[in-house]
Design an enzyme around this catalytic site. Sequence first.
Site, short mmCIF file in Angstrom:
data_model
loop_
_atom_site.label_atom_id
_atom_site.label_comp_id
_atom_site.label_asym_id
_atom_site.label_seq_id
_atom_site.Cartn_x
_atom_site.Cartn_y
_atom_site.Cartn_z
N GLU A 25 3.14 54.51 10.41
CA GLU A 25 3.39 55.00 9.07
C GLU A 25 4.52 55.88 8.83
OE1 GLU A 25 0.48 56.41 10.97
OE2 GLU A 25 -1.09 56.39 9.83
N LYS A 54 -11.48 62.04 0.32
CA LYS A 54 -12.74 60.59 0.85
C LYS A 54 -14.40 60.69 -0.42
CE LYS A 54 -15.33 58.37 3.94
NZ LYS A 54 -15.17 58.22 5.78
N MET A 86 27.66 58.37 17.95
CA MET A 86 27.95 59.45 16.89
C MET A 86 28.26 60.60 17.47
SD MET A 86 29.78 59.34 14.38
CE MET A 86 29.09 58.37 12.48
C1 LIG Z 1 16.09 60.55 13.84
C2 LIG Z 1 17.49 61.78 14.26
N1 LIG Z 1 17.86 62.12 15.06
C3 LIG Z 1 18.34 62.43 15.88
C4 LIG Z 1 19.66 62.33 14.94
C5 LIG Z 1 21.65 62.43 14.96
N2 LIG Z 1 21.95 61.36 15.57
C6 LIG Z 1 22.78 61.11 14.41
S1 LIG Z 1 23.80 59.68 14.84
C7 LIG Z 1 23.04 59.60 16.62
C8 LIG Z 1 23.63 58.27 17.63
C9 LIG Z 1 22.71 57.18 17.20
O1 LIG Z 1 22.59 55.95 17.95
P1 LIG Z 1 22.82 55.11 18.12
O2 LIG Z 1 21.64 54.15 17.40
O3 LIG Z 1 22.52 54.41 18.65
O4 LIG Z 1 24.17 54.03 16.93
P2 LIG Z 1 25.30 54.36 17.51
O5 LIG Z 1 25.95 55.95 16.69
O6 LIG Z 1 25.87 54.53 19.12
O7 LIG Z 1 26.08 53.53 16.36
C10 LIG Z 1 21.97 60.43 16.89
C11 LIG Z 1 21.21 60.97 18.20
C12 LIG Z 1 19.50 61.79 13.61
N3 LIG Z 1 20.41 61.23 12.97
N4 LIG Z 1 18.08 61.07 13.38
#
Ligand SMILES: Cc1ncc(C[n+]2csc(CCOP(=O)(O)OP(=O)(O)O)c2C)c(N)n1
Length: 603
Positions: free
Chosen positions: A65, A177, A484
Amino acid sequence: MGPHKERHAGNVHQGRMMTGSEIFVRSLVEEGVEVVFGYPGGATIGIYDALVDLTDIKHVLVRHEQGATHAAEGYAKATGKPGVVLVTSGPGGTNTVTGIADAYMDSIPIVVFTGQVPLKLIGNDAFQEADIVGITRPITKYSYLVKDVNELARIVKEAFYIASTGRPGPVVVDLPKDVMAQRTTYVPPKAPRLRGYSPTVEGNHKQILKAAELINCSKRPVLYVGGGVIQSNASGELGALATMLGCPVTTTLHGLGAFPESNHLSLGMLGMHGSWYSNVAVHYCDLLIAVGARFDDRVTGKVEAFAAEAKKIHIDIDPSAISKNVAVDVPIVGDVRRVLKKLVDAVQPLDTKDWLETIEQWKSEHPLRFKEGETVRAQEVVQKLGEITQGDAIVVTDVGQHQMWAAQFFTWKHPRTHITSGGLGTMGFSLPAAMGAAFGRSDLPVVSISGDGGFQMNLQEMATIAEHKLPIKIFVINNGFLGMVRQWQELFWRRRYSHVELFNPDFVKLADAFGCSALRVTRSAEVGPAIRQAMAHQEGPILVEFVVEKEDNVYPMIPSGQTVNEIMDNPEPVEREMEVGSAANQTVVVHKGHVVPATVEKP
Ligand SMILES: Cc1ncc(C[n+]2csc(CCOP(=O)(O)OP(=O)(O)O)c2C)c(N)n1
Ligand SMILES: [Mg+2]
């Protein structure tokens, strides 16, 4: 009655007794709904029965969902029409919460229909009962619990009206429902008239004249453009105003595409990871014209220091967005498009030659940049995608470093082609949102770009995408890290990496298991050919895994809550020849990170 009154929902006709479920389906048809993203269950089984004979509306069976809500968001962003979700009670509803919050933060019109246990069981901890109206109250624009089948058609109409007018947003309609099993005759609802809800669309004339006065005596104006310009289809009016004034334009993440970046007036994106010159231009402007933007903290950094010396005009449909974060001199509440149209008539061309020359100088001294090598860099993937598609693609990004690089290095050209989760920053957004966009638009190719982390958060929708043979190009930027977060740990937590390295599946094999073509790119030289191959691929989806530099950083960066004086520019040297023009004598001294343009008089 909507424009689709001649359409019929299966064998359902006006006049005879109909069940709530039949009325519900009929109401969707009347609203002109084309696609519903849904997942059935006990509480909605009657509604799903009414869908069996329905030919006018396509129901897409998602695999989770959350995927349905993001798909509805992607559909809404790409088409401008509300996205529709239908899920069952309890876990079906709670699984939509992240998508609803995301739509709320990014002002996306979606209507989420949730099944509910029968009225008499509500509050009894019944099987699969969850108070979804209560749970989602702080993250919806409005919500309804339908208690009487005779109110159903009106409520559905109002739900679409509220979601898509004023500042758009998500609306939840909870459908018990037993109510859906009750019978009544279908009475077409009248146009909604809601007490306490009538968005102001025409901007106040006097305020528009005041804004024009400020504009007409400005020497260094900047247009700061947000997603509202795209939502109100005002790109044409924005372009007319910018051109007439000779006014540089910077956009927020959600404003990307509102103004073509090939235009010399474009400054690209501003904010934490915006271009150096957009942030510096905003810092030194004498007039900031905010249009359909909300002074988000990722844009302003430390609010007191944001364009501190500039006069400010703020045009927005939402009165509560005005002076919420930053006090402004001239607020104008109204539909951005209508206000801009009037403003263009009230202003005169400005002499911004010196200002634009200064900005050109900044652009040449502090461009967005990266160095290509043998290995792949995410920046180059995005830049090549822009070159190969010429900007004619819908690009749906996830959250993280790749999202910022996409914002920076793709040359945004059209409105409604950049789709991302900005306000909530929801990892897992891209793949289902791209799916929604692809159901809504077939005129442009759809490219989903995710990080290796975020891709794994909703990858179940690969099955839906493969089933419908949607020709989505799925790019996974694999840096082996939650990039990030790793960047923040590197820069601000003494490189003490804590739980950011990823153990990943084989993405190519994974795609294969879903019946999706796939290839892997590990060298810079393969990037262009792989993108061309993906763009040419028409038989369903194709996944391209780009194995990129593991520890690369997004620059420039204004650390959270700080000012443009603390901007960290890219340590990579500027390779381009410096353009020497009439602005050659102007210098920008960057000294201990402090920005001092020598020739711009302080406002
Ligand atoms: C649902 C969720 N959990 C945690 C975060 C915190 N967060 C922001 S960016 C990131 C890293 C993302 O890693 P990736 O998808 O590999 O992308 P990259 O930054 O390596 O390009 C995280 C954990 C978030 N934004 N959303
Ligand atoms: Mg990553």
